[in-house]
Design a protein around this motif. Sequence first.
Motif, short mmCIF file in Angstrom:
data_model
loop_
_atom_site.label_atom_id
_atom_site.label_comp_id
_atom_site.label_asym_id
_atom_site.label_seq_id
_atom_site.Cartn_x
_atom_site.Cartn_y
_atom_site.Cartn_z
N UNK A 155 8.29 3.68 0.83
CA UNK A 155 7.23 2.84 1.41
C UNK A 155 7.42 1.38 1.02
N UNK A 156 7.86 1.14 -0.21
CA UNK A 156 8.13 -0.23 -0.66
C UNK A 156 9.28 -0.83 0.14
N UNK A 157 10.35 -0.08 0.33
CA UNK A 157 11.49 -0.57 1.11
C UNK A 157 11.06 -0.88 2.55
N UNK A 175 -2.71 6.73 -11.36
CA UNK A 175 -2.58 8.01 -10.66
C UNK A 175 -3.97 8.62 -10.41
N UNK A 176 -4.18 9.11 -9.20
CA UNK A 176 -5.45 9.77 -8.87
C UNK A 176 -5.25 11.19 -8.35
N UNK A 177 -4.01 11.58 -8.12
CA UNK A 177 -3.71 12.92 -7.60
C UNK A 177 -2.21 13.09 -7.54
N UNK A 178 -1.75 14.20 -6.96
CA UNK A 178 -0.31 14.42 -6.85
C UNK A 178 0.33 13.31 -6.02
N UNK A 186 6.09 1.28 -11.02
CA UNK A 186 5.84 2.54 -10.35
C UNK A 186 4.39 2.96 -10.56
N UNK A 187 3.94 3.88 -9.75
CA UNK A 187 2.54 4.32 -9.81
C UNK A 187 2.21 4.81 -11.24
N UNK A 188 1.05 4.38 -11.73
CA UNK A 188 0.67 4.75 -13.09
C UNK A 188 1.28 3.86 -14.16
N UNK A 229 0.82 -1.21 0.00
CA UNK A 229 0.00 0.00 0.00
C UNK A 229 0.86 1.26 0.00
N UNK A 230 0.38 2.26 -0.73
CA UNK A 230 1.05 3.55 -0.76
C UNK A 230 0.00 4.63 -0.50
N UNK A 231 0.44 5.86 -0.40
CA UNK A 231 -0.46 6.96 -0.06
C UNK A 231 -1.63 7.05 -1.03
N UNK A 232 -2.74 7.60 -0.55
CA UNK A 232 -3.94 7.85 -1.37
C UNK A 232 -4.60 6.56 -1.84
#
Length: 283
Positions: free
Chosen positions: A88-90, A76-79, A67-69, A17-20
């Motif tokens: 976060x992955x590490x 991608x849903x936002x900045x 990577x995201x996207x 899991x990552x932000x957003x």
Amino acid sequence: MTHDFQAWSEIDNGTVPIADDGELFYETAGSGPAVVLLHGGMLDQHMWDEQFSWLVNSGLRVVRYDSRGHGLSSTVTGDWANHDDLAALLDALDIPRAVLVGLSHGSRVALDTALAHPDRVSALFLAAPGVSGRPFTDPFVLEHIREQVAAIGAPDGAERYVEHFLRMWVDGPYRAPSAVHPGFRERMRASASANVEVHADGVGAGMPLEVGAADRLTEIKVPTTVLDGDLDSTDISANAHAIALQVPGARRVRIPAAGHMVNLENTPLFDQELHAFLSSLAL
């Protein structure tokens, strides 16, 4: 996709899991010091298929991820910040520090991570590097970027968008498409086309938050090697030159007979340089 090297090492894959409310898809195998492979823009982790297995066989824990996207990771849903996603992955994989091996956009993320999270990065191996904060100036690149923007929303827009990606980052400014190995070009087209299709909703949905590495290269204090192909754009050779000039102790290697995708166009020399670089580190 099946992996013919599962016999010698169990591959673990999953999502982190990552932000957003997003997630990153990763694969990892092997044990020992950690090496993370960061792919180029519009591609995915499979651009490292040629390197993944021998790196694991070299006694390393190898991680590659989308990577995201990109690929199987979230749209991608936002900045967002790619360097924070990598941190976060590490964290999730319990990796305190890693050698970062990046190509193009992957090198850009690697540099940003070395500046934003310096305690997490033990060395940098940067191929055909992007550098956050350095704008594109090569007329060849700028023209194809304009054509990509013009293609967005057109009936055949996705196909045109991908073709301009291939012209910029597979053929390069010094070759016609017919001069590039057709199987290699088709592999890159398939990867980029899949990304465009899967992540179309993310176009324009947010901006990557970057570090501005262009003005901070002298702050990098880890062993660094940078490679660029002699058939790549002037923007990329200028990036490689800037890294070699400003990162203390950095070494630059020019890869002959290769455009932007140096790990796939001159694989023997790329692998030789990567092996020598990793062998030189006190991991």
